[in-house]
Design an enzyme around this catalytic site. Sequence first.
Site: not given
Length: 453
Positions: A102, A144, A152, A179, A181, A267, A306
């Site tokens: 990652d 992150h 991340g 996000d 996440h 994302d 992404y």
Amino acid sequence: MSISITAPTRKRVCYFFDADIGGFHYGPSHPMKPTRIKMCHALVMNYGLYKRMEIFRAKPATKREMTQFHTDDYIEFLGKASPSTAHQFVKEQGKYQVGVDDCPIFDGLFDYCSISSGGSMEGAARLSRDKCDIAINWAGGLHHAKKSEASGFCYVNDIVLGVLEMLRHYERVLYIDIDCHHGDGVEEAFYTTERVMTVSFHKYGEYFPGTGDFRDVGVGKGKGYALNFPLRDGITDQSYRSVFEPIITAVMEQYQPQAIVLQCGTDSLAGDKLGCLNLSMRGHANCVAFVKKFNLPLLLLGGGGYTMRNVSRCWAYETGLATGVELGEDIPMNEYYNYFGPDYKLDVRPSNMEDLNTPSYLNRMQEITVQNLRELGGPPGIGIQEVPRVPMFDDMDENEDEDMENPDDRRPQRLRDRKRMTLWDSQMALDDSDDEDEGGRRNKEDNKTNGAI
């Protein structure tokens, strides 16, 4: 190319971009592509938005500034790590979670972190000094990163550094994360304080980073000041809006922040390579437009995303909204024009993905979140206090000053110990800020550009 005015009141917008950001590369198979920032910038410039805002190349963040949040040894490691020296730091790689799939070690890693963090810190500083109403750093939003650990795709948490800059001038700062996440690094940094409220809308369950349960609300003085809204796969524009707007409205009423940081990870858009939500570009941008209406100092940051062509579309469109215009649907000619085929349109449309967020589920989560807010009983009673400043070289004698040849080196340990104080008890004692009269971090005229970078 058509542009129509969407807001009667024009905001003063500062936009941060460093052309070097596109030269960094996580690796050929890695989903994080810094080139997306350059693609977005190409759209911003060719839509003519440079005419409506000030464009800056921020001073890269120094090691000293990064250690306002991160540990000294972690930042020192990032400064030394490179593909050619990685074999020398095998133990450190395991300790700091750098060098894994990652978070690989790549050429220019520290410079990449410096550019990202510098834009967020300088944007925060200019907002704090009333140099602008909205500051934008699409290279930021790396939510992150932890105090001494990468996570991340994130190494240095520019968001925390930006919020710390704001806390020198504002009593209460609101952080919102859209996000896909969970914004775990930012939440963790401010989990024990009432001076920052974190609100995250994210996919929850067997999904990275695995945190962000609605029952996670903060501890100690920070109890109730962390809000998490867990989402299921496939949420649509309408469903997202039905919970985002009332919850943010309730947050504004109960917390009454003085400034807002909005992490705009893309994302959460339909068709993202790592995401699982189903927002259109306009559904995502509605969050920006809604938060902007509160007319508070606003820092807009990037984050995940992404599918590069969609990331750049969305952030360019949101840059337009920040300046008070809606971009036309036809992509203008630019160096990345072929990426936007075959239709060469700006829009990102939703797919036919099933929305697993039932009305009953969303209503239940909203009721729980609003009830948690009501229990706060209004904004925390933080008195207006001058934020202590740790002098840079004031307390050194002449011999010590001569020994400090590199101005980015931290002071000797004995001097730092003498000035050390508890972070929250001292109301965020932060390090030096150059050109105090002109606005926190250095914002000299030679950093400012007119038109293209």
